[in-house]
Design an enzyme around this catalytic site. Structure first.
Site, PDB file in Angstrom:
ATOM      1  N   GLU A 198       0.950  -0.551  -5.147  1.00 44.74           N
ATOM      2  CA  GLU A 198      -0.078   0.467  -5.342  1.00 44.74           C
ATOM      3  C   GLU A 198       0.682   1.797  -5.414  1.00 44.74           C
ATOM      4  OE1 GLU A 198      -2.853   3.601  -3.957  1.00 44.74           O
ATOM      5  OE2 GLU A 198      -1.820   2.510  -2.375  1.00 44.74           O
TER       6      GLU A 198
ATOM      7  N   ASP B 105       0.824  -1.204   0.000  1.00 41.55           N
ATOM      8  CA  ASP B 105       0.000   0.000   0.000  1.00 41.55           C
ATOM      9  C   ASP B 105       0.863   1.261   0.000  1.00 41.55           C
ATOM     10  OD1 ASP B 105      -2.710   1.249   0.397  1.00 41.55           O
ATOM     11  OD2 ASP B 105      -1.735   1.984   2.214  1.00 41.55           O
TER      12      ASP B 105
END
Length: 635
Positions: A366, A313
């Site tokens: 990401e 993330d």
């Protein structure tokens, strides 16, 4: 007595102690013929450390820890015969200035159910696995890029709940195993991506503010229960990806922030160590012990819990020193640039290590910017991720699909632009949870028009997505047309599956997934122009896209035609790559998918004729209905 040896200390100090979770934390042990629990914690700035817990009635001085030599490393250790599996505990840290800090164990394998914040003693060394077939197949994967990947993104706490219960009504890991597997396997997804597995205190963070990097959240059960879920999914041929958050951590008093009274896991300078916008701390990627903490966490999930990949993330926030910061809130690197050189090196190290030690696993970034070579090899300056989320494609795609069809002709390029950079990275096309919260609307609600048009738009949108090069990810609920935005506070609106249009949309997406999994042309050459060919990328006036997907052996290529307006094209003709017969695999307008045509009413095959169209010598005629999608197999 001792669990943490000089060799352990050396490796820890080099960020190369790859099974550090077996050393630090709380572990069953037998010392001098006494059974108990051995506790080890890293707290170099602490003046004193004590273990407090249910085994000593939280007596603050009952169990002091001794600082191991060499003392400068800062490892404290204590063996407690009275402690047992299941007991709650914390570390009481006395700072040099006399303050008392009550900290959960950074290396704990299990935690008290929130709102409690203590760690819980667990034994994770005796899991029973029966997924040998899956693990062997994973090891023998010749080329991960040539494998299908259609990911179902799941937030476990809101996927499905037990109605009418006084507690949260969550499905346990074990309950979820059968229900989730049945749905995912029936639909045709290849993987699930689970949000919020690493322990976290606040439900509303969805698991992106982690306090327990070595513990599956206790919300849904024990570590053994989590193993049951992974094992069950594997036995049914479904891969498991976890969200993993090495970018930042929260300031909760029991967590990592100022762990021993000083900045330890975070950069000491707040211009490096804090996210002003997020109110969180940033890991110190230049400190070996911190890097080892993160590397050990990743390896534990992959190697000990058999996880098949990690979706990392907020990568951009790690790469840029000025991410989310104003002038004066950040420090340039030694070259005067905004690149975090330590984070870059960390990524190269961990990605090379994870996929090198665990063939067939994936590391997914990401990353929301144009940072070059995110999936490029480390020895050539890349970060060596396996895949990158294609955020550019996602934004263009959603911008286009939310337009009134009348205006789409002026935005035709939004759906073709991604192919201009498709080969620059290894991409996953994503429609994730982030796109259906915070007033962004559900996928169904994003679509223009009345109720009928919304369903037809969504079918054409998903068809284009599944045909476009790149692996796939869709957030739960969007495959049956969830009407409301997602909320972690309630389960999906499964009752909608009782309504024909939602059930038909779900059946249509299932058909797309099965076509995707069945034909290698759909996934074998995602990042290679040999796997894709535009038939007509410029039919803006009619807002029609046509293209071909190709397999490595040249067999069973698939021709996609997508009409993005409510206008029927009864005289439609599409150019084809070669002479031959084209078998109709999918017609979005069939009654079983909510369309107006009787099922299988169209001819099954279309023979190409010598009639120039789209710059091709041969073509086929196919009356195209409003928002109609047709997929043909090239015979």
């Amino acid at each position: 007595m001792g669990n943490f040896t000089e060799l352990d200390m050396y490796l820890f100090g080099q960020a190369t102690h790859y099974d550090i979770y077996k050393k630090l934390g709380a572990h069953p042990a037998e010392i001098r013929k006494k059974k108990g629990i051995l506790f080890d914690v890293w707290a170099p700035h602490a003046a004193e450390v004590y273990v407090i817990g249910t085994f000593n009635d939280w007596n603050e001085t009952a169990n002091p820890m001794r600082r191991l030599e060499p003392a400068g490393i800062g490892i404290f250790e204590a063996f407690i015969p009275k402690a047992e599996l299941g007991d709650l505990y914390k570390y009481l840290i006395i700072t040099p200035d006399g303050r008392k800090l009550y900290k959960a164990d950074p290396y704990a394998n299990y935690a008290e159910v929130r709102p409690g914040t203590a760690s819980r003693i667990a034994d994770i060394e005796h899991f029973k696995w029966t997924d040998d077939k899956w693990m062997d197949k994973r090891k023998q994967t010749e080329d991960v890029y040539a494998e299908p990947m259609a990911i179902y993104e799941v937030h476990p706490g809101s996927w499905m709940r037990h109605p009418g219960r006084e507690d949260d009504g969550y499905y346990s890991y074990r309950e979820m195993a059968a229900a989730l597997t049945k749905y995912v396997k029936g639909m045709g997804y290849s993987h699930v991506e689970l949000m919020g597995i690493s322990e976290y205190p606040y439900d509303g963070s969805w698991g992106y503010q982690v306090t327990g990097y070595y513990a599956p959240t206790s919300r849904y059960g024990t570590p053994e229960d989590f193993v049951y879920l992974v094992n069950y999914l594997h036995k049914h041929g479904i891969g498991v990806i976890l969200d993993w958050v090495p970018a930042h951590f929260p300031k909760d008093a029991h967590g990592l922030a100022d762990f021993d009274g000083c900045p330890l896991y975070e950069y000491a300078d707040p211009r490096m160590g804090e996210h002003p916008e997020w109110g969180t701390k940033i890991f110190d990627y230049g400190k070996s012990e911190v890097k080892n903490f993160l590397i050990g966490s990743a390896l534990m999930w992959i190697e000990h819990y058999h996880i098949d990949g990690l979706r990392v993330d907020a990568v951009a926030s790690m790469l840029y020193l000025d991410y989310g910061k104003k002038e004066g809130q950040w420090i340039a690197n030694k070259y005067g640039e905004n690149k975090n050189l330590e984070a870059i090196e960390f990524f190269r190290h961990i990605n090379t290590l994870i996929t090198g030690r665990n063939h067939g696993t994936v590391m997914i970034a990401e990353e929301s910017t144009a940072w070059p070579m995110v999936t490029g090899p480390a020895d050539k300056g890349g970060l060596n991720f396996t895949y990158k989320w294609n955020m550019g494609w996602m934004h263009d795609f959603l911008d286009y699909m939310s337009l009134d069809p009348y205006f789409r002709k002026n935005n035709h390029h939004k759906m073709t632009f991604a192919m201009s950079y498709n080969n620059s990275e290894k991409y996953i096309l994503v429609l994730s949870h982030d796109e259906v919260v915070h007033l962004k609307k559900s996928m169904w609600e994003k679509m223009p028009g009345d109720e009928e048009d919304k369903f037809r738009n969504l079918k054409s949108a998903y068809s284009f997505m599944m045909g476009h090069p790149g692996k796939k990810l869709l957030f739960m609920g969007q495959d049956f047309g969830q009407l409301r935005e997602w909320s972690e506070e309630r389960e999906l609106d499964w009752y909608l599956m009782e309504e024909p249009r939602h059930r038909q949309l779900n059946e249509y997406f299932r058909e797309l997934l099965h076509i995707y999994r069945k034909y290698p042309a759909m996934y074998e050459q995602d990042s290679d122009w040999n796997g894709f060919e535009w038939i007509n990328a410029d039919d803006a006036d009619r807002s029609i896209y046509s293209f071909v997907r190709k397999s490595k052996n040249g067999k069973n290529s698939l021709l996609f035609v997508c009409n993005m307006t409510p206008v029927a094209r009864d005289d439609y003709r599409v150019g084809v790559p070669k002479k031959g017969t084209y078998h109709l695999l999918l017609n979005s307008n069939e009654a079983r998918f909510g369309g107006t045509e009787a099922d299988k009413s169209r001819p099954a095959s279309y023979k190409a004729v010598k009639s120039e169209c789209d710059g091709r010598e041969y073509s086929i005629s196919y009356p195209l209905p409003p928002f109609g999608v047709a997929v043909f197999r090239v015979m």
